[in-house]
Design an enzyme around this catalytic site. Sequence first.
Site, mmCIF file in Angstrom:
data_model
loop_
_atom_site.group_PDB
_atom_site.id
_atom_site.type_symbol
_atom_site.label_atom_id
_atom_site.label_comp_id
_atom_site.label_asym_id
_atom_site.label_seq_id
_atom_site.Cartn_x
_atom_site.Cartn_y
_atom_site.Cartn_z
ATOM 1 N N SER A 1 9.914 -17.883 -5.846
ATOM 2 C CA SER A 1 9.251 -19.150 -5.572
ATOM 3 C C SER A 1 8.332 -19.501 -6.732
ATOM 4 O O SER A 1 7.951 -18.632 -7.534
ATOM 5 C CB SER A 1 8.436 -19.087 -4.273
ATOM 6 O OG SER A 1 7.332 -18.199 -4.409
ATOM 7 N N GLY A 2 7.993 -20.769 -6.810
ATOM 8 C CA GLY A 2 7.023 -21.234 -7.793
ATOM 9 C C GLY A 2 5.866 -21.892 -7.080
ATOM 10 O O GLY A 2 5.969 -22.299 -5.916
ATOM 11 N N ARG A 3 4.732 -21.984 -7.762
ATOM 12 C CA ARG A 3 3.572 -22.626 -7.172
ATOM 13 C C ARG A 3 2.713 -23.211 -8.272
ATOM 14 O O ARG A 3 2.730 -22.731 -9.401
ATOM 15 C CB ARG A 3 2.760 -21.636 -6.333
ATOM 16 C CG ARG A 3 2.209 -20.468 -7.111
ATOM 17 C CD ARG A 3 2.024 -19.228 -6.267
ATOM 18 N NE ARG A 3 3.268 -18.736 -5.721
ATOM 19 C CZ ARG A 3 4.123 -17.953 -6.378
ATOM 20 N NH1 ARG A 3 3.873 -17.603 -7.634
ATOM 21 N NH2 ARG A 3 5.222 -17.547 -5.820
ATOM 22 N N HIS B 1 3.474 -13.837 -19.293
ATOM 23 C CA HIS B 1 4.179 -12.922 -18.395
ATOM 24 C C HIS B 1 3.293 -12.768 -17.167
ATOM 25 O O HIS B 1 2.121 -12.389 -17.282
ATOM 26 C CB HIS B 1 4.426 -11.572 -19.059
ATOM 27 C CG HIS B 1 5.203 -10.630 -18.204
ATOM 28 N ND1 HIS B 1 5.276 -9.280 -18.447
ATOM 29 C CD2 HIS B 1 5.939 -10.830 -17.097
ATOM 30 C CE1 HIS B 1 6.015 -8.695 -17.530
ATOM 31 N NE2 HIS B 1 6.439 -9.625 -16.699
ATOM 32 N N ASP B 2 3.824 -13.049 -15.983
ATOM 33 C CA ASP B 2 2.978 -13.071 -14.793
ATOM 34 C C ASP B 2 2.267 -11.741 -14.557
ATOM 35 O O ASP B 2 1.148 -11.720 -14.025
ATOM 36 C CB ASP B 2 3.771 -13.509 -13.557
ATOM 37 C CG ASP B 2 5.052 -12.718 -13.315
ATOM 38 O OD1 ASP B 2 5.274 -11.684 -13.970
ATOM 39 O OD2 ASP B 2 5.851 -13.159 -12.462
ATOM 40 N N THR B 3 2.868 -10.628 -14.987
ATOM 41 C CA THR B 3 2.184 -9.341 -14.817
ATOM 42 C C THR B 3 0.962 -9.250 -15.717
ATOM 43 O O THR B 3 -0.060 -8.680 -15.328
ATOM 44 C CB THR B 3 3.142 -8.178 -15.101
ATOM 45 O OG1 THR B 3 4.322 -8.334 -14.311
ATOM 46 C CG2 THR B 3 2.498 -6.849 -14.763
ATOM 47 N N THR C 1 8.237 -9.330 -5.804
ATOM 48 C CA THR C 1 9.659 -9.002 -5.907
ATOM 49 C C THR C 1 9.835 -7.665 -6.609
ATOM 50 O O THR C 1 10.702 -6.861 -6.260
ATOM 51 C CB THR C 1 10.398 -10.118 -6.664
ATOM 52 O OG1 THR C 1 10.237 -11.348 -5.937
ATOM 53 C CG2 THR C 1 11.864 -9.803 -6.811
#
Length: 489
Positions: free
Chosen positions: A18-20, A237-239, A261
Amino acid sequence: MSAAGTKTFAAVDLGASSGRVMTGRVGPDTLRLTEAHRFPNRPVHLPEGLRWDILGLYGGVLDGLRAAGPVDSLGIDSWAVDYGLLAADGSLLGNPVHYRDRRTEGVAEQVWATVPPDDLYRATGIQYAPFNTLYQLVAAQGTPQLTAARRLLLIPDLIAYWLTGEQGTELTNASTTQLIDAHTGDWNRPLADRLGIDLALFAPLRRPGDRAGTLLPAVQERTGLPGPVPVTAVGSHDTASAVAAVPAGRRERFAYLCTGTWSLAGLELDAPVTTGASRAANFTNELGIDGTVRFLRNIMGLWLLQECMRTWELTDVTPLLADAARMPALRYVVDAAAPEFLAPGDMPGRIAAACRATGGPVPRTPGEITRCVLDSLALAHRRAIREAQHLADREVDVVHLVGGGARNALLCQLTADACGVPVVAGPAEAAALGNVLVQARAHGLPGDLAATRELIARTQPLTRCEPSGDPTAWEAAARRTEDARPLPA
C-alpha cells in the site's frame, strides 16, 4: 502554513502492499502525524511477468498531496531495488518489473562466474538476494527496454522526477542496488564495468536533506498546492527512514526491527562489516542517515501472513490473532527466511509442506497457521539479532520494533520472549515519521539524529514488552529451524 514555531511536511511513503501520504506537524516539542490518503499497491501479472502499477501509484500520490493541503516541503520513500527506465525524451519505457518476478532466477550464478561472491560482498557489503538491482540489470541485458533506456530511476526518484522534472539518485536507496562501494559511499565503477552495467544510466547521487527540486506548475495545479513547494531528498529507502525514527536514547544499546511486509533486523553502525562470516550469515550493509550503516538481515516478514490471508480471502487480521493467541506456543515452526516463501501463491500450503518436511506437526486451521507464522518470525528475529551482535561485536539491551508490526501485540511479545530482552514497540508509522523528520532537519528543525529520536520518544505512543516464558523452549525451537540453507560458494 503552520503555527508559529512549527512547520508542516508531507511524507509520500510507498510500501510493497500500500501507499500513503502523511502530513507531519513538527516543532521543538511537537510531532503530530496525520494520514491524508491511503491507497492500495496492487502488482499486475502480465504475460511477460509481474509488474508494478506505477501509474496507479503516482495517481495515488497526487490524490494524497491534494488531500494533504499546504505544506512546507514533501519527501518520498519506498521499497528498494526496483526501478523505471526512461527514454531519451524522459518518457517511461514500460511498467517497472516487480522484484518478485522470476526473471532473476539463475542470474546470480552468472554474476558469480565473473565476480565471485566473496569479492562481490567485500566490494559492496550487500547481502545476497536474488532481486538485488545488480542481478535485475544483468537479467535485463540485451532486452529492448534496457537497450533503449537513457536513464534509470529508482522508484522514489522516479516519483520525484514526475513531480519536479529533476533527476537524482538518493544514496540510502542506491546502496541497496549492490553497486555502491560500502566504504566510500560512491559507485563501484570497476565492479559495474566487469559486469557490463552502465553507471551512466543513473542520475547524480543525492543525500538525505538535499534539495530534490520544486513541484512543477502542472503538479501544483493538479494538487491544488500553493507554491513554490520544495521536494526534499529523505532516506528514500523506507527502511532508512524507519531506522531514523527508532526512538532510542542517546546512550542506549539497541537493535531494531523494521516490520511490515518484510522484517529488517539489525544494528546501526558507524562502519560496514564485510567479513567472510558476515557474508556467510547473509547480513547487509546499507547506508543510513548521517553516514550511518544499517547492518541487518532481511527476513520474509508479515508477507507470510498477508499471503495466507489472501488465500483465505480474509481482510481482518484481528480474529486470526485472537485464535493464534490461544494456540500452543512453538508447536509449529518453519524457517521464515526459506526461499520457497518468496513468491506469491498458496502460502498456507507451502507452510504446511515445510512443517511436514521437517517431520513436525502440520498446522491446518487458519489460527494454527497464523501462530506458526508469528512464532517463526519471532525465532527469525531472535536469530538475526543474536548473529548481528556477534558479527559486529556489540551487545544490545533492548530491541526497538517499529513499523506495521508494532500494532501486532502478539508478535511484539513473542519477539521479546524469543530474544530474551525487552521490546519497545512503536512507532507504527516509522518510515513516514523518519521521512518527515529528515525534511524538518533540512528546513531548520529540530536538530541532530539523536534529537529527532528524543522528539519521537516524547511525543509518540510506545509499548514496552518484557520477556517472559521459558527460554529453554525457545532454544529448542531455534534448533529446529536453524538448519539454514548455505549460500552458494
